[in-house]
Structures are given as structure tokens and as C-alpha cells.
Design an enzyme around this catalytic site. Structure first.
Site, short mmCIF file in Angstrom:
data_model
loop_
_atom_site.label_atom_id
_atom_site.label_comp_id
_atom_site.label_asym_id
_atom_site.label_seq_id
_atom_site.Cartn_x
_atom_site.Cartn_y
_atom_site.Cartn_z
NE ARG A 38 -1.82 2.10 3.46
CZ ARG A 38 -2.30 2.60 4.58
NH1 ARG A 38 -3.55 2.36 4.94
NH2 ARG A 38 -1.53 3.34 5.36
CE1 TYR A 75 -4.27 6.11 5.50
CE2 TYR A 75 -4.29 6.09 7.91
CZ TYR A 75 -4.23 5.41 6.70
OH TYR A 75 -4.13 4.07 6.68
CG ASP A 94 -6.79 3.68 3.21
OD1 ASP A 94 -6.60 3.05 4.25
OD2 ASP A 94 -7.90 4.17 2.88
CG HIS A 138 -7.90 6.97 5.94
ND1 HIS A 138 -8.21 7.62 7.10
CD2 HIS A 138 -7.49 5.75 6.29
CE1 HIS A 138 -7.96 6.82 8.13
NE2 HIS A 138 -7.52 5.68 7.67
CD GLU A 147 -8.14 0.54 2.80
OE1 GLU A 147 -7.04 0.17 2.35
OE2 GLU A 147 -8.41 0.52 4.00
CD GLU A 185 -9.80 1.14 7.51
OE1 GLU A 185 -9.02 0.58 6.70
OE2 GLU A 185 -9.43 2.00 8.31
NE ARG A 229 -9.02 -2.42 3.80
CZ ARG A 229 -8.02 -2.81 4.59
NH1 ARG A 229 -7.70 -4.07 4.68
NH2 ARG A 229 -7.34 -1.94 5.30
CD GLU A 274 -4.28 -2.99 6.71
OE1 GLU A 274 -5.48 -3.22 6.81
OE2 GLU A 274 -3.80 -1.85 6.89
CD1 TRP A 334 -6.74 11.90 10.18
CD2 TRP A 334 -7.36 9.82 10.75
NE1 TRP A 334 -5.62 11.19 10.40
CE2 TRP A 334 -5.93 9.91 10.74
CE3 TRP A 334 -7.98 8.61 11.05
CZ2 TRP A 334 -5.13 8.81 11.05
CZ3 TRP A 334 -7.17 7.51 11.35
CH2 TRP A 334 -5.76 7.65 11.36
C1 CS2 Z 1 -6.05 2.12 7.76
C2 CS2 Z 1 -6.02 1.91 9.23
O1 CS2 Z 1 -5.02 0.02 7.63
C3 CS2 Z 1 -5.76 0.82 7.05
O2 CS2 Z 1 -6.26 0.63 5.94
O3 CS2 Z 1 -7.21 2.69 7.27
O4 CS2 Z 1 -4.68 1.93 9.60
C4 CS2 Z 1 -6.78 2.91 10.08
O5 CS2 Z 1 -6.28 4.20 9.84
C5 CS2 Z 1 -6.58 2.53 11.53
O6 CS2 Z 1 -7.03 1.20 11.69
C6 CS2 Z 1 -7.35 3.45 12.46
O7 CS2 Z 1 -7.18 3.00 13.79
MG MG Z 2 -7.85 1.83 5.47
#
Ligand code: CS2
Ligand code: MG
Length: 413
Positions: free
Chosen positions: A147, A159, A221, A223, A247, A273, A294, A350, A413
Site C-alpha cells: 500500500r 494520514y 487508501d 481514507h 480503498e 474497515e 475490508r 493487510e 480523517w
Molecule cells: C487504515 C487503518 O489500515 C488501514 O487501511 O485505514 O490503519 C486505520 O487508519 C486505523 O485502523 C485506524 O485505527
Molecule cells: Mg484503510
């Protein structure tokens, strides 16, 4: 046999983890991950104050019945805290059942469907040079998928980007304690500019393909930060670079928004996620608006619920991409690996390796070799918590950052 004791361990070997321990009347021990990054104590209380007494005396073999008892018995449906608590109980009971059978859990889920579990690492860098170094480092470590996250000119810490300089690996932890290492009392703040990001990233993917060719699986990602229209434009702009997945391109709870992205691009999409139930995916899956699921086992009701979710996704040609950051404990990671090995519609896993302190607290059996993970052959989940080692690391409040646009507006975020 019955459930004799139910207890909650909270430890912080570099970052916070919440773990459920179930002991049966015959002395068998099962472990479950209950870690919800930034809201850990909510889940610990849900388990300690609301669930523990209801579990004592139950038949530990009745996993499905216990799951339904905890889900329907709560009356209030779903949510990250409830589903993380149920997940921890579910993982612990599956751990016990597999230990009792003397087999690694995947054998109770249908046995191995593959020899190994392809993993992806988190490569990041404040600029392209640092990102390129990190990608090269993970390739040397054997990863076939990475990633990629990088800084955006004009923005500070954003991020997914490790601030430890070129080639930083294995050290990105988004939840922040106070600057002096003490308990945080409020989240830190980051600044975001979607236009700058949309202009910057396609060139980064172009350079990655020039430097690393087309075989390396590249993931990215978003995010949750783009509007549906921005996500549609971005997914189309990066189509030539053949990502393995984009993602969280837009907040996934607005499920029908993904129709717009799908209309404009064939870039594969991964979402989920932050979801905690199959119902969060219902439109995304039945309309084939995503390519990868995810969810983390820890946040989506455990192994029982994840197996049902992934079997539902399989009907629509959608694969797994189980969440595996460092804020999922080694127990939650092991649960993912047993599912990854057994299901047919596996996509990718992951893998953010935990730090040394964490691996002194959680004794793991899973392995990583030449880009592939394996849960191992230890009966159960294959992870044991060393309670004495855990006792050396007190809980320390840490918050995920809050994001604001350059004009001060709160953003995802
Ligand atoms: C992220 C995560 O792994 C990922 O894809 O989106 O690291 C996420 O930021 C964290 O799980 C938040 O605690
Ligand atoms: Mg993520």
C-alpha cells in the site's frame, strides 16, 4: 463443560490493546481481541460490566447460540462497541473449540484452500524519494504487494505517512498519546486539501509504475476523504496505473454513492474497515459496487459473523481484504489468517507487523515468508497472551487525529 471465568486484559506495549479471556470449567483458555482504536475502554466496560456475568455457566461449545444471544439479547443493534465485544467472545470460544479438537482453527472452517496468504505492507514516505525507498525495502523483504501513501506538497503530517524519514517501515501508529508520551486528553489535528491530493497522486502512481514495473501489486487508501464525484474522477485518473485496489475512496456508509464511482472507472474498490455488520454492505455487495470486503474480524462480530459476510460476498464475486493494522491485536490478526486460509474468495491480507514489545506480550504462531502469511498448526487461534508481560504496560489514552480542511472545516480523517 461450561464457561467458568470471563475477564478483560488491557495492556499498552507501545499502543493500547483490549483482550478477553474465557476459561472453561475444565481449565481451557480462549482469547479474543476487543481492541477499538481510540475507544478501547468502551469495549472493555461493555464486556466487564454488561456481558461477563451473562456468559458464566453457558456451554462454551454453543458458539452460534451465544452469538445470537449476545446480538439479539442486546436489543440495541450493531455499532462498533457492541460488535467488537461480541467479536471478542466469539474469537475466544472458537479458540477453545479448536484447542479442544486439537487442531488449528482453519481446520474447523473447512481446511486450507491455499498454501499461503498473500500479504500487503504499508509503504509510505513524506515525498516520492522516501516512498520509493520504502517500497524497495518491502520488495526486498519479500512482499509482492504494497500500500502506498505519501505526503502532499503544501500539507504537513497526513494520514498514512510515517514521519520517521526515508524508508521508515513498521512504525506508523495513528493513535497519538500526548506529546510527552503521557495520556492524551484530546485528539491531535491534521490539515487536508483534497484538490492538492487529487492533483498530486496520479503522478506518484505513474512514477511507481516507471520505477517498479507492472507486476508489483499497488494499493492505496483514500481514507474516506473524497466526495463521490471526486472519487469518481480520481478512480478514473488512476485507472492507467492498474492499482490492485483503491480503498475507502468515499465514506462507504453512503453505499449508493459508489454507483457513481463504478460508472466512471474500473479501478478495483475496497471498503469496510469502519463497518461492523453485514448490513453495512448490503447494497455494496448485491450491486457489486466493491471488489473487496475490508472488515476486521475484531470489529465485525468475530469469526462467526465474518465467515457469513465473506460467504455472502462470494456469491457476488467479491473477495476478502481483511483489515490488519497494528491496532488489531495479534489475536485479531490470527483470526483473520485462519479465515484467509480457509475461504475460497480470499483476496489479500493487510499486514502491519506489530512492534517488539507487543510480540513479547502476545505469543504468536503465525509466520511470514517470502510475501505470504500462514496461521501455523498450533491448536486454536495460535496466540497466547502473557498476562505477566502485559502487566508491565499500563493503558494510556490515545486518540486518532481529527482532520480539518485548510479553511478549518472538520473533514474525514
Ligand atoms: C487504515 C487503518 O489500515 C488501514 O487501511 O485505514 O490503519 C486505520 O487508519 C486505523 O485502523 C485506524 O485505527
Ligand atoms: Mg484503510
Amino acid at each position: 463443560m461450561t464457561i467458568k471465568t470471563v475477564s478483560v486484559n488491557i495492556t499498552s506495549p507501545g499502543r493500547n490493546f483490549v483482550t478477553l479471556k474465557i476459561v472453561t470449567s475444565d481449565g481451557l483458555v480462549g482469547w479474543g481481541d476487543a481492541t477499538l482504536n481510540g475507544r478501547e475502554l468502551s469495549v472493555a466496560s461493555y464486556l466487564r460490566d454488561h456481558l461477563a456475568s451473562t456468559l458464566v455457566g453457558r456451554d462454551e461449545d454453543r458458539i452460534e447460540d451465544t452469538w445470537q444471544y449476545l446480538y439479539r439479547g442486546a436489543y440495541w443493534r450493531r455499532g462498533p462497541v457492541t460488535m467488537a465485544a461480541i467479536a471478542a467472545v466469539d474469537m475466544a470460544l472458537w479458540d477453545i473449540k479448536a484447542k479442544k479438537a486439537g487442531v488449528p482453527l482453519y481446520q474447523l472452517l473447512g481446511g486450507a484452500s491455499r498454501d499461503g496468504i498473500r500479504a500487503y505492507a504499508h509503504a509510505s514516505g513524506t515525498d516520492y524519494a522516501a516512498l520509493k525507498d520504502a517500497i524497495a525495502g518491502y520488495q526486498e523483504a519479500g512482499f509482492t504487494a504494497v500500500r502506498v501513501q505519501t505526503g502532499v506538497p503544501g500539507l504537513g503530517q497526513i494520514y498514512g505517512v510515517s514521519s520517521s524519514g526515508p524508508g521508515a517501515r513498521y512504525d506508523y501508529e495513528p493513535a497519538k498519546r500526548a506529546a510527552d508520551g503521557s495520556a492524551a486528553t484530546a485528539p491531535s489535528s491534521e490539515t487536508w486539501d483534497t484538490n492538492a491530493y487529487l492533483s498530486h497522486m496520479p503522478g506518484i502512481f505513474s512514477r511507481i509504475r516507471e520505477d517498479f514495473g507492472t507486476d508489483l501489486r499497488i494499493l492505496h487508501d483514500g481514507h474516506h476523504r473524497m466526495t463521490p464525484a471526486e472519487a469518481a474522477r480520481f478512480a478514473k485518473d488512476i485507472e492507467p496505473y492498474g492499482l490492485f485496489w483503491l480503498e475507502d475512496c468515499t465514506p462507504g456508509e453512503d453505499q449508493t454513492a459508489l454507483r457513481l464511482v463504478r460508472q466512471h472507472s474500473t479501478t478495483p474498490l475496497a471498503i469496510g474497515e469502519v463497518f461492523n455488520s453485514v448490513y453495512d454492505y448490503q447494497t455494496l455487495i448485491t450491486e457489486r459496487l466493491i471488489d473487496y470486503v475490508r472488515s476486521a474480524v475484531t470489529h465485525t462480530g468475530g469469526i462467526t459473523a465474518m465467515k457469513k459476510l465473506l460467504d455472502f460476498a462470494a456469491i457476488y464475486g467479491i473477495k476478502s481484504g481483511i483489515h490488519g493494522p497494528t491496532d488489531i491485536s495479534p489475536i485479531g490478526m490470527a483470526a483473520a489468517l485462519h479465515l484467509d486460509l480457509a475461504i475460497h474468495n480470499f483476496g489479500i491480507q493487510e499486514y502491519m507487523p506489530h512492534n517488539k514489545q507487543t510480540l513479547e506480550v502476545f505469543r504468536t504462531s503465525f509466520t511470514f515468508d517470502k510475501g505470504f502469511l500462514h496461521p501455523g498448526e498450533t491448536p486454536g487461534l495460535g496466540v497466547e497472551l502473557d498476562e505477566e508481560a502485559a502487566g508491565a504496560f499500563d493503558y494510556m489514552t490515545a486518540y486518532l487525529p481529527v482532520n480539518r480542511l485548510t479553511d478549518g472545516t472538520v473533514h474525514d480523517w
